[in-house]
Write a protein that holds these residues in place. Structure first.
Motif, PDB file in Angstrom:
ATOM      1  N   UNK A  18      38.081  31.634  35.051  1.00  0.00           N
ATOM      2  CA  UNK A  18      38.605  33.153  35.367  1.00  0.00           C
ATOM      3  C   UNK A  18      37.566  34.166  35.454  1.00  0.00           C
ATOM      4  N   UNK A  19      36.167  34.180  35.455  1.00  0.00           N
ATOM      5  CA  UNK A  19      35.366  35.111  35.562  1.00  0.00           C
ATOM      6  C   UNK A  19      34.933  35.375  36.902  1.00  0.00           C
ATOM      7  N   UNK A  20      35.495  34.794  38.027  1.00  0.00           N
ATOM      8  CA  UNK A  20      35.136  35.206  39.288  1.00  0.00           C
ATOM      9  C   UNK A  20      34.069  34.537  40.087  1.00  0.00           C
ATOM     10  N   UNK A  21      33.930  33.129  39.644  1.00  0.00           N
ATOM     11  CA  UNK A  21      32.909  32.415  40.505  1.00  0.00           C
ATOM     12  C   UNK A  21      33.183  31.932  41.909  1.00  0.00           C
ATOM     13  N   UNK A  22      34.401  31.716  42.055  1.00  0.00           N
ATOM     14  CA  UNK A  22      35.069  31.495  43.450  1.00  0.00           C
ATOM     15  C   UNK A  22      35.015  32.894  44.126  1.00  0.00           C
ATOM     16  N   UNK A  23      35.315  33.932  43.566  1.00  0.00           N
ATOM     17  CA  UNK A  23      35.547  35.139  44.350  1.00  0.00           C
ATOM     18  C   UNK A  23      33.985  35.499  44.685  1.00  0.00           C
ATOM     19  N   UNK A  24      32.997  35.467  43.986  1.00  0.00           N
ATOM     20  CA  UNK A  24      31.705  35.689  44.108  1.00  0.00           C
ATOM     21  C   UNK A  24      31.239  34.949  45.293  1.00  0.00           C
ATOM     22  N   UNK A  25      31.427  33.530  45.444  1.00  0.00           N
ATOM     23  CA  UNK A  25      31.037  32.882  46.236  1.00  0.00           C
ATOM     24  C   UNK A  25      31.656  33.024  47.581  1.00  0.00           C
ATOM     25  N   UNK A  26      32.917  33.234  47.766  1.00  0.00           N
ATOM     26  CA  UNK A  26      33.694  33.750  48.940  1.00  0.00           C
ATOM     27  C   UNK A  26      33.099  35.155  49.469  1.00  0.00           C
ATOM     28  N   UNK A  27      32.835  36.110  48.645  1.00  0.00           N
ATOM     29  CA  UNK A  27      32.400  37.194  49.022  1.00  0.00           C
ATOM     30  C   UNK A  27      30.740  37.278  49.833  1.00  0.00           C
ATOM     31  N   UNK A  28      30.211  36.193  49.192  1.00  0.00           N
ATOM     32  CA  UNK A  28      28.672  35.882  49.670  1.00  0.00           C
ATOM     33  C   UNK A  28      28.926  35.272  50.954  1.00  0.00           C
ATOM     34  N   UNK A  29      29.608  34.089  51.034  1.00  0.00           N
ATOM     35  CA  UNK A  29      29.421  33.211  52.195  1.00  0.00           C
ATOM     36  C   UNK A  29      30.435  33.734  53.239  1.00  0.00           C
ATOM     37  N   UNK A  30      31.950  34.195  53.014  1.00  0.00           N
ATOM     38  CA  UNK A  30      32.696  34.465  53.879  1.00  0.00           C
ATOM     39  C   UNK A  30      33.121  36.022  54.273  1.00  0.00           C
ATOM     40  N   UNK A  31      32.505  36.798  53.246  1.00  0.00           N
ATOM     41  CA  UNK A  31      32.538  38.264  53.261  1.00  0.00           C
ATOM     42  C   UNK A  31      34.044  38.623  53.211  1.00  0.00           C
ATOM     43  N   UNK A  32      34.730  37.890  52.148  1.00  0.00           N
ATOM     44  CA  UNK A  32      35.976  38.058  51.859  1.00  0.00           C
ATOM     45  C   UNK A  32      36.102  38.021  50.620  1.00  0.00           C
ATOM     46  N   UNK A  33      37.284  39.005  50.106  1.00  0.00           N
ATOM     47  CA  UNK A  33      37.502  39.105  48.671  1.00  0.00           C
ATOM     48  C   UNK A  33      39.053  38.982  48.257  1.00  0.00           C
ATOM     49  N   UNK A  34      39.608  38.473  47.486  1.00  0.00           N
ATOM     50  CA  UNK A  34      40.787  38.551  47.215  1.00  0.00           C
ATOM     51  C   UNK A  34      41.157  39.391  45.744  1.00  0.00           C
ATOM     52  N   UNK A  35      42.026  40.078  45.419  1.00  0.00           N
ATOM     53  CA  UNK A  35      42.488  40.399  44.101  1.00  0.00           C
ATOM     54  C   UNK A  35      43.247  39.274  43.458  1.00  0.00           C
ATOM     55  N   UNK A  36      43.565  38.345  44.032  1.00  0.00           N
ATOM     56  CA  UNK A  36      44.816  37.315  43.318  1.00  0.00           C
ATOM     57  C   UNK A  36      43.849  36.383  42.757  1.00  0.00           C
ATOM     58  N   UNK A  37      44.082  36.127  41.544  1.00  0.00           N
ATOM     59  CA  UNK A  37      43.678  35.015  40.783  1.00  0.00           C
ATOM     60  C   UNK A  37      44.389  33.702  41.112  1.00  0.00           C
ATOM     61  N   UNK A  38      43.408  32.762  41.518  1.00  0.00           N
ATOM     62  CA  UNK A  38      43.943  31.409  41.939  1.00  0.00           C
ATOM     63  C   UNK A  38      43.024  30.350  41.235  1.00  0.00           C
ATOM     64  N   UNK A  39      43.282  29.720  40.037  1.00  0.00           N
ATOM     65  CA  UNK A  39      42.279  28.930  39.525  1.00  0.00           C
ATOM     66  C   UNK A  39      42.000  27.604  40.474  1.00  0.00           C
ATOM     67  N   UNK A  40      40.793  27.269  40.408  1.00  0.00           N
ATOM     68  CA  UNK A  40      40.203  26.223  41.401  1.00  0.00           C
ATOM     69  C   UNK A  40      40.618  24.908  40.668  1.00  0.00           C
ATOM     70  N   UNK A  41      41.155  24.252  41.781  1.00  0.00           N
ATOM     71  CA  UNK A  41      41.709  22.825  41.393  1.00  0.00           C
ATOM     72  C   UNK A  41      40.965  21.758  42.201  1.00  0.00           C
TER      73      UNK A  41
END
Length: 72
Positions: A18-41
């Motif tokens: 829940x700290x934002x690893x996926x969000x950080x990754x998506x922001x860097x690679x895809x230049x996309x950010x979402x406020x919605x929290x969705x756990x990685x499965x």
């Protein structure tokens, strides 16, 4: 012009759930950010090509569930 040298770099982002690893990754690679929290499965990875001087780097960033690294 000489062909560019290509190198594969594997980057691992570690952190608690829940700290934002996926969000950080998506922001860097895809230049996309979402406020919605969705756990990685499960696991997935993203790649990004970066040029630095005369080299091309392919960054491979795995996106895995947090506890996988800490529970081994």
């Amino acid at each position: 012009m000489a062909p560019r040298r290509r190198m594969l770099l594997k980057v691992i982002i570690l952190g608690d759930s829940g700290v934002g690893k996926t969000s950080l990754m998506n922001q860097y690679v895809n230049r996309k950010f979402s406020n919605q929290y969705k756990a990685t499965i499960g696991a997935d990875f993203l790649t990004k090509e970066v040029q630095f001087e005369d080299r091309m780097f392919t960054l491979q960033v795995p996106n895995t569930i947090s506890f996988f690294f800490f529970e081994l």
